[in-house]
Design an enzyme around this catalytic site. Structure first.
Site, PDB file in Angstrom:
ATOM      1  N   LYS A   8       0.673  -1.271  -0.043  1.00  0.00           N
ATOM      2  CA  LYS A   8      -0.006  -0.037   0.040  1.00  0.00           C
ATOM      3  C   LYS A   8       0.913   1.167  -0.132  1.00  0.00           C
ATOM      4  O   LYS A   8       1.960   1.081  -0.639  1.00  0.00           O
ATOM      5  CB  LYS A   8      -0.871  -0.165   1.022  1.00  0.00           C
ATOM      6  CG  LYS A   8      -1.819  -1.344   1.182  1.00  0.00           C
ATOM      7  CD  LYS A   8      -2.882  -1.348   2.229  1.00  0.00           C
ATOM      8  CE  LYS A   8      -3.637  -2.755   1.968  1.00  0.00           C
ATOM      9  NZ  LYS A   8      -4.902  -2.738   2.880  1.00  0.00           N
ATOM     10  N   HIS A  85      -8.561  -2.941  -6.224  1.00  0.00           N
ATOM     11  CA  HIS A  85      -8.577  -2.912  -4.887  1.00  0.00           C
ATOM     12  C   HIS A  85      -9.745  -1.982  -4.058  1.00  0.00           C
ATOM     13  O   HIS A  85      -9.865  -1.070  -4.800  1.00  0.00           O
ATOM     14  CB  HIS A  85      -7.125  -2.538  -4.141  1.00  0.00           C
ATOM     15  CG  HIS A  85      -6.883  -2.909  -2.777  1.00  0.00           C
ATOM     16  ND1 HIS A  85      -7.587  -2.224  -1.723  1.00  0.00           N
ATOM     17  CD2 HIS A  85      -6.393  -3.993  -2.104  1.00  0.00           C
ATOM     18  CE1 HIS A  85      -7.175  -2.815  -0.616  1.00  0.00           C
ATOM     19  NE2 HIS A  85      -6.541  -3.715  -0.721  1.00  0.00           N
ATOM     20  N   GLU A 157     -11.327 -10.454  -1.463  1.00  0.00           N
ATOM     21  CA  GLU A 157     -11.090  -9.726  -0.168  1.00  0.00           C
ATOM     22  C   GLU A 157     -12.431  -9.094   0.276  1.00  0.00           C
ATOM     23  O   GLU A 157     -12.757  -7.833   0.030  1.00  0.00           O
ATOM     24  CB  GLU A 157     -10.165  -8.645  -0.575  1.00  0.00           C
ATOM     25  CG  GLU A 157      -8.647  -9.097  -1.169  1.00  0.00           C
ATOM     26  CD  GLU A 157      -7.559  -8.255  -0.850  1.00  0.00           C
ATOM     27  OE1 GLU A 157      -6.755  -8.599  -0.189  1.00  0.00           O
ATOM     28  OE2 GLU A 157      -7.674  -6.847  -1.311  1.00  0.00           O
TER      29      GLU A 157
HETATM   30  P1  PGA Z   1      -4.813  -6.627   5.345  1.00  0.00           P
HETATM   31  O1  PGA Z   1      -4.819  -6.123   3.783  1.00  0.00           O
HETATM   32  O2  PGA Z   1      -3.853  -7.986   5.179  1.00  0.00           O
HETATM   33  O3  PGA Z   1      -4.038  -5.653   5.863  1.00  0.00           O
HETATM   34  O4  PGA Z   1      -6.035  -6.840   5.770  1.00  0.00           O
HETATM   35  C1  PGA Z   1      -5.244  -6.916   2.626  1.00  0.00           C
HETATM   36  C2  PGA Z   1      -5.289  -6.145   1.447  1.00  0.00           C
HETATM   37  O5  PGA Z   1      -5.849  -4.981   1.548  1.00  0.00           O
HETATM   38  O6  PGA Z   1      -4.906  -6.435   0.325  1.00  0.00           O
END
Ligand code: PGA
Length: 231
Positions: A8, A85, A157
């Site tokens: 990110k 995303h 996700e």
């Molecule tokens: P996280 O994020 O593992 O911190 O929950 C996953 C993502 O946003 O791809």
């Protein structure tokens, strides 16, 4: 297994250099794909780590200030790219049609798209999650040939799982994975959303999972190393 790391908007140049030094030590036969902040992409230099991207422009080269094209990504050795995303859908207002265009640009450069899909807490509670997933999949793949569809990786996700520490039950994950397979029977499917050291043993029981898209834990190399060992 595929282990895709989504850094990110984190890690300065100096922090990223240190991070790479730590990451180098992880010894694994799993397919590790590192998707850093764009500005760090050129620094990746680890033999068994594939270069990924967190995003791509839906346009080709030209007068699009601030954008990064698939051709540019390709020239930096990028082989995989996250698209759609939920953070981009929410904060950059990316639509399913934008995501469709991005997938087309990536495939033009032979970069494998990692298409993120998933429902909000409200959509889950109202039992609309399959409608949301269906729409995300159908629009994103609407202009792809069957051969192109086979190249897609999908990451399920659930938005209510990302960064919250909450994960769906195994039955909920299997239910969605089976549903995705109806649209894309040959695609690899990843799970993403708070996957970490404390829940990997539970998630591991799900044979349908082809890998993970990791956010928070991607930044903590010790935990990540433990996670990959358990895999
Ligand atoms: P996280 O994020 O593992 O911190 O929950 C996953 C993502 O946003 O791809």
């Amino acid at each position: 297994m595929i282990v895709a790391l989504n850094n990110k908007c984190n890690l300065t140049k100096q922090e990223f250099e240190k991070y790479l030094d730590e990451l180098k030590i992880i010894d694994t036969n799993h397919l590790v794909i590192l998707c850093p902040s764009h500005i760090n992409i050129g620094q990746i230099n680890i033999d068994n780590v594939k270069v990924g991207s967190e995003n791509v422009s839906k346009t080709n080269k030209g007068a699009y200030t601030g954008e990064i094209s698939s051709e540019q990504l390709k020239s930096y050795g990028v082989e995989y790219c996250i698209v759609g995303h939920s953070e981009r859908r929410e904060y950059q207002k990316e639509t399913n049609n934008d995501i469709k265009e991005k997938i087309l640009r990536l495939l033009e450069q032979d970069i494998t798209p990692i298409l993120c899909i998933g429902e909000s807490k409200e959509e889950r509670e109202n039992n609309q999650f399959k409608d949301v997933i269906k729409e995300e999949l159908e629009i994103a793949t609407s202009e792809l040939t069957e051969t192109q569809k086979e190249k897609l990786i999908v990451a399920y996700e659930p938005i209510w799982s990302i960064g919250t520490g909450i994960i769906p039950t195994n039955d909920q994950i299997i239910d969605v994975f089976e549903y995705i397979k109806k649209f894309l029977p040959t695609s690899k499917i990843l799970y993403g959303g708070s996957a970490n050291l404390s829940n990997i043993n539970t998630l591991k029981a799900i044979s349908q999972i082809d890998g993970y898209l990791l956010g928070g834990i991607s930044l903590k190399v010790n935990d990540l190393s433990g996670f990959i060992k358990i895999l």
